[in-house]
Design a protein around this motif. Structure first.
Motif, short mmCIF file in Angstrom:
data_model
loop_
_atom_site.label_atom_id
_atom_site.label_comp_id
_atom_site.label_asym_id
_atom_site.label_seq_id
_atom_site.Cartn_x
_atom_site.Cartn_y
_atom_site.Cartn_z
N GLY A 155 0.80 -1.21 0.00
CA GLY A 155 0.00 0.00 0.00
C GLY A 155 0.84 1.27 0.00
N LEU A 156 0.44 2.23 -0.80
CA LEU A 156 1.12 3.53 -0.93
C LEU A 156 2.59 3.35 -1.34
N ARG A 157 2.84 2.34 -2.19
CA ARG A 157 4.18 2.11 -2.72
C ARG A 157 4.11 1.99 -4.23
N ARG A 158 5.26 1.84 -4.88
CA ARG A 158 5.32 1.77 -6.33
C ARG A 158 6.20 0.62 -6.78
N SER A 159 6.06 0.27 -8.05
CA SER A 159 6.88 -0.79 -8.64
C SER A 159 7.21 -0.40 -10.07
N ASP A 160 8.45 -0.62 -10.47
CA ASP A 160 8.89 -0.32 -11.83
C ASP A 160 8.58 -1.50 -12.76
N LEU A 161 8.05 -1.17 -13.93
CA LEU A 161 7.77 -2.17 -14.96
C LEU A 161 8.62 -1.85 -16.19
N PHE A 162 9.21 -2.88 -16.80
CA PHE A 162 10.04 -2.68 -17.98
C PHE A 162 9.58 -3.59 -19.11
N LEU A 163 9.42 -3.01 -20.29
CA LEU A 163 9.08 -3.73 -21.50
C LEU A 163 10.19 -3.51 -22.52
N ASN A 164 10.50 -4.51 -23.33
CA ASN A 164 11.52 -4.40 -24.36
C ASN A 164 10.88 -4.49 -25.74
N VAL A 165 11.21 -3.54 -26.59
CA VAL A 165 10.65 -3.48 -27.94
C VAL A 165 11.79 -3.61 -28.95
N GLN A 166 11.67 -4.54 -29.88
CA GLN A 166 12.65 -4.72 -30.96
C GLN A 166 12.30 -3.79 -32.11
N LEU A 167 13.13 -2.77 -32.32
CA LEU A 167 12.86 -1.82 -33.40
C LEU A 167 13.38 -2.38 -34.73
N PRO A 168 12.68 -2.08 -35.84
CA PRO A 168 13.13 -2.56 -37.16
C PRO A 168 14.38 -1.81 -37.60
N THR A 169 15.08 -2.41 -38.59
CA THR A 169 16.31 -1.78 -39.09
C THR A 169 16.03 -0.71 -40.14
N SER A 170 14.84 -0.69 -40.68
CA SER A 170 14.51 0.31 -41.71
C SER A 170 13.02 0.61 -41.63
N GLY A 171 12.63 1.62 -42.39
CA GLY A 171 11.22 2.00 -42.40
C GLY A 171 10.91 3.03 -41.34
N HIS A 172 9.73 3.55 -41.41
CA HIS A 172 9.32 4.60 -40.48
C HIS A 172 8.07 4.19 -39.71
N GLU A 173 7.89 2.88 -39.54
CA GLU A 173 6.72 2.43 -38.81
C GLU A 173 6.84 2.76 -37.32
N GLN A 174 5.72 2.72 -36.66
CA GLN A 174 5.71 2.84 -35.22
C GLN A 174 4.71 1.82 -34.66
N THR A 175 4.89 1.49 -33.42
CA THR A 175 3.95 0.58 -32.78
C THR A 175 3.36 1.26 -31.56
N GLU A 176 2.16 0.86 -31.20
CA GLU A 176 1.53 1.39 -30.00
C GLU A 176 1.38 0.27 -28.99
N LEU A 177 1.97 0.47 -27.83
CA LEU A 177 1.80 -0.45 -26.72
C LEU A 177 0.64 0.03 -25.86
N VAL A 178 -0.30 -0.87 -25.61
CA VAL A 178 -1.41 -0.57 -24.71
C VAL A 178 -1.25 -1.45 -23.48
N VAL A 179 -0.90 -0.83 -22.36
CA VAL A 179 -0.64 -1.55 -21.12
C VAL A 179 -1.83 -1.33 -20.19
N THR A 180 -2.45 -2.42 -19.76
CA THR A 180 -3.61 -2.35 -18.87
C THR A 180 -3.29 -3.08 -17.58
N VAL A 181 -3.44 -2.40 -16.45
CA VAL A 181 -3.24 -3.03 -15.15
C VAL A 181 -4.59 -3.06 -14.42
N THR A 182 -4.89 -4.20 -13.83
CA THR A 182 -6.18 -4.42 -13.17
C THR A 182 -5.95 -4.95 -11.77
N SER A 183 -6.61 -4.34 -10.79
CA SER A 183 -6.53 -4.81 -9.41
C SER A 183 -7.20 -6.16 -9.28
N GLN A 184 -6.52 -7.11 -8.65
CA GLN A 184 -7.13 -8.41 -8.39
C GLN A 184 -8.05 -8.36 -7.18
#
Length: 231
Positions: A155-184
């Motif tokens: 309670g009243l504390r925090r936690s760090d979350l880390f995600l790793n994304v592999q970027l392409p070698t060419s092109g100008h695409e982008q990706t959208e990450l949608v992160v959803t956290v739900t209380s159990q």
């Protein structure tokens, strides 16, 4: 909480604690807590809300005031209605309130072909430990396993979350990450983050004289060393 306490100018105001707690509100002054919509006072088991010594209207809400407590201490002859001004006032059994929030940057960029780390901070703003389910959607499939699917936070504390994304070698695409956290503990408590990740290409060096670009090494704010690239 003392005579100078002011909780105002918010749609929803929450005053809460966990189990075995005492919420001491004895020094609240008139109109100390004012909400545009609702005020909620909530404590867990074996807890009390102490309003002894208060006799004026200290709570004001445009819609309703909700109290979740097994024991509310008041002076003799005083009722909660004497202290609160709202169209609806309810007193209910004790209940723990759960809250969650995410702190993050909405955009992240990295060099072509690199692994881009994406950092989020999960904040448990509730009074007791909670476990959260984590779901991640990736529009381009760049997300690299493994990534966290569950985390417990005090309670009243925090936690760090880390995600790793592999970027392409060419092109100008982008990706959208949608992160959803739900209380159990309370699945209605949920937070979502949307993060766009993309490739950042080095900016070309434009020479001052219009000829072949120079190598420029910046040492500090005052000195620059330049040398001609070989043909």
């Amino acid at each position: 909480v003392d005579e100078t306490t002011r909780l105002v100018n918010a749609n929803h105001i929450y005053i809460y604690a966990g189990d075995d707690a005492e919420v001491d509100l004895r020094k609240l002054s008139p109109n100390a807590v004012k909400a545009y919509k609702t005020i909620t006072l909530s404590v867990g088991d074996n807890s009390i809300i102490d309003l002894r010594g208060v006799s004026n209207k200290v709570f004001q809400a445009a819609e309703r005031i909700e109290v979740y407590a097994d024991e509310v201490l008041l002076d003799d002859g005083i009722t909660l209605e004497d202290l609160a001004d709202a169209p609806e006032i309810s007193i209910n059994p004790s209940k723990i309130l759960y809250f969650v929030d995410l702190d993050y940057q909405s955009q992240a960029k990295g060099t072509p072909g690199s692994i881009l780390p994406v950092h989020l901070t999960l904040l448990n703003n509730g009074p007791t430990e909670d476990t959260y389910t984590i779901e991640v959607q990736d529009s381009q499939g760049w997300l690299q396993p493994p990534y966290p699917t569950e985390v417990s936070v005090n309670g009243l504390r925090r936690s760090d979350l880390f995600l790793n994304v592999q970027l392409p070698t060419s092109g100008h695409e982008q990706t959208e990450l949608v992160v959803t956290v739900t209380s159990q503990s309370d699945p209605s408590v949920q937070k979502q983050a949307r993060i766009r990740t993309s490739v950042q290409y080095p900016e070309p060096i434009t020479p001052r004289n219009g000829q072949q670009a120079d190598v420029a090494i910046v040492l500090d704010a005052h000195y620059r060393i330049e040398d001609k690239l070989p043909d």
